[in-house]
Design an enzyme around this catalytic site. Structure first.
Site, PDB file in Angstrom:
ATOM      1  N   LYS A  78      76.224  47.110  86.036  1.00  0.00           N
ATOM      2  CA  LYS A  78      76.510  46.754  87.434  1.00  0.00           C
ATOM      3  C   LYS A  78      78.006  46.863  87.702  1.00  0.00           C
ATOM      4  CE  LYS A  78      75.535  42.946  90.683  1.00  0.00           C
ATOM      5  NZ  LYS A  78      74.932  41.601  90.783  1.00  0.00           N
ATOM      6  N   SER A 153      71.687  40.662  94.045  1.00  0.00           N
ATOM      7  CA  SER A 153      72.733  41.654  94.228  1.00  0.00           C
ATOM      8  C   SER A 153      72.723  42.774  93.182  1.00  0.00           C
ATOM      9  CB  SER A 153      74.105  40.962  94.220  1.00  0.00           C
ATOM     10  OG  SER A 153      74.352  40.327  92.981  1.00  0.00           O
ATOM     11  N   SER A 177      70.300  36.892  91.434  1.00  0.00           N
ATOM     12  CA  SER A 177      70.685  38.294  91.631  1.00  0.00           C
ATOM     13  C   SER A 177      70.206  39.256  90.555  1.00  0.00           C
ATOM     14  CB  SER A 177      72.202  38.406  91.767  1.00  0.00           C
ATOM     15  OG  SER A 177      72.629  37.901  93.004  1.00  0.00           O
TER      16      SER A 177
END
Length: 462
Positions: A78, A153, A177
């Site tokens: 990420k 997220s 997330s």
């Protein structure tokens, strides 16, 4: 089956017996990315040239007997987890693009283990949305239905995992997330016990963990990344061997399971979500577990308090930006923080205390139960273009009541796919367990996943 769809455990076996090379695998993964990225938009800073070099180096290590624990396995990270040489935009056009000087602890552990880190993955604005909406990245979409969100997220990580961009994808989680996108994309997503994987820039509730197609791959990634790092004062040494539960001991007669089907507030739970998680509970009872419904764990006051604390934190960060950069922040985020100036010091302090109140509430449940089973989210994936499922910046967290308690209490929680909606969207179930029993959670997820009806073929075309 395409090489891009092989699990990490399968790849390592094939590499070890010399029936497959990391070079072949990365080429298949890059081909998959080329085919699907125009539809999904899951990657950031994709670097095929560096990936090919890393794969050739891994091939040499397998040949000379020096391969690491994840050698040659394709991995994405990420974008808010630093990797040397790559800027960390945090999903927003308001960030200055300054290359990171070093790998964050988790990225460093993966690289040291020989993983082929071939791309970063997308995230929404400042990681404060459960969608892929961003002023910096293209809109990330769900491989199961590209009209729907992949969640957030860890949006790109989930989309990449479901689409077969290799087997292991690293995300972050401060309120759900990792688990929300994993649930909406049919994946295993682990938010580990806080401190088990060093974050590098610790903050209350923040954790790093894997999103994978199988619990075995999540466990493998966890074992590689676990451990103390001096850059994170909340991290600690790896757990001793006797803290790792086996599959046989994880699901045992008499296992005490708390079934939480009603969070008590927020969005109502869709009937198909409740039915899927109830089917998991019935399977646990069939295996000899004692399953008991429980009342909601946290309260509206707790979530609203946390909202106020997060809002003032974000408002403070955004206010510190130069005006020209502040204007680039997503309008929904600007609307959310606009009311922060109305909060008093007492409001903010009370909000901060609600993190502790959540932790106490969860810990109390574990004095009577071994496992908490719940939905991951009350709904299936919502339209991709929406920043929030409510489409209302004043009510941004109505869908996280099942996930956020374990961020505040630091307990491990994992997801697995429990079923399908009538239109074919994944429905995630969540297993939370006492501190340091991360492997127990993954073992339970593996056992339940194998006992539930067969998964549908992973999506590879749209």
């Amino acid at each position: 089956m395409s090489l891009a769809d092989l699990t990490a455990t399968e790849l390592l076996i094939r590499f070890r017996e010399r029936s497959l090379s990391p070079v072949e695998v990365i080429e298949d993964v890059l081909t998959r990315v080329d085919e699907l990225e125009p539809h999904l938009r899951a990657t950031y800073a994709l670097d095929p040239a560096a990936a090919r070099i890393a794969a050739r180096e891994s091939e040499a290590r397998w040949r000379d007997g020096t391969a690491g624990a994840l050698d040659g396995v394709p991995v994405t990270i990420k974008e808010n987890i630093a990797t040397r040489g790559t800027p960390v935009p945090q999903g927003t056009a308001a960030t200055e693009l300054i290359p990171a000087t070093e790998d964050a602890p988790a990225a460093a552990r993966l690289r040291e283990a020989g993983a082929v880190i071939f791309s970063k993955t997308t995230m929404p604005e400042y990681g404060m949305l459960s969608s892929g909406v961003s002023t910096f990245h293209h809109l990330t979409r769900n491989p199961w239905d590209v009209s729907k969100t992949a969640g957030g997220s860890s949006a790109g990580a989930a989309a990449a995992a479901a689409a077969g961009y290799g087997p292991i994808h690293l995300g972050t989680d401060i309120g759900g997330s990792i688990r929300l996108p994993a649930g909406w994309c049919g994946l295993v997503g682990l938010k580990p016990t806080h401190g088990r994987i060093a974050v590098g820039n610790p903050y209350p509730g923040r954790a790093i963990g894997p999103l994978t197609r199988t619990a075995a791959d999540a466990a493998l990634a966890l074992s590689v990344m676990s451990g103390y790092d001096p850059r994170d004062h909340t991290s600690y040494p790896p757990a001793p061997d006797n803290a790792v539960r086996t599959l046989e001991s994880a699901l045992r007669p008499g296992l005490r399971v708390a079934l939480l089907l009603d969070a008590g507030f927020g969005l109502p739970v869709d009937p198909e979500v409740s039915a899927a998680v109830s089917a998991v509970a019935a399977l646990l009872e069939k295996e000899g577990a004692i399953v008991e419904p429980i009342a909601p764990i946290i309260t509206r006051e707790m979530l609203d308090g946390l909202d106020r604390f997060w809002r003032i934190r974000s408002a403070t960060d955004i206010a510190a930006l130069p005006e020209e950069r502040r204007a680039k922040v997503l309008p929904q985020i600007r609307d959310w923080v606009a009311t922060a100036g109305e909060l008093t010091g007492s409001d903010v302090f009370h909000g901060y205390t609600q993190m502790g109140a959540m932790a106490a509430a969860v810990t109390k449940v574990f004095t009577s139960y071994d496992v908490i089973l719940s939905p991951v989210a009350p709904i299936t994936a919502f339209p991709a273009e929406l920043a929030y499922p409510t489409d209302d910046p004043a009510k941004p967290f109505e869908h996280i009541a099942f996930t956020v308690p374990y961020n505040m209490s630091a307990h491990p929680a994992t997801t697995f796919n429990a079923g399908w909606s009538p239109i074919g969207l994944p429905i995630g179930a969540q297993i939370a367990v006492p501190h340091h029993q991360d492997m127990t959670a993954l073992a339970l997820a593996e056992r339940l996943d194998s006992a539930l009806p067969a998964h549908r073929p992973w999506p590879t075309s749209f």
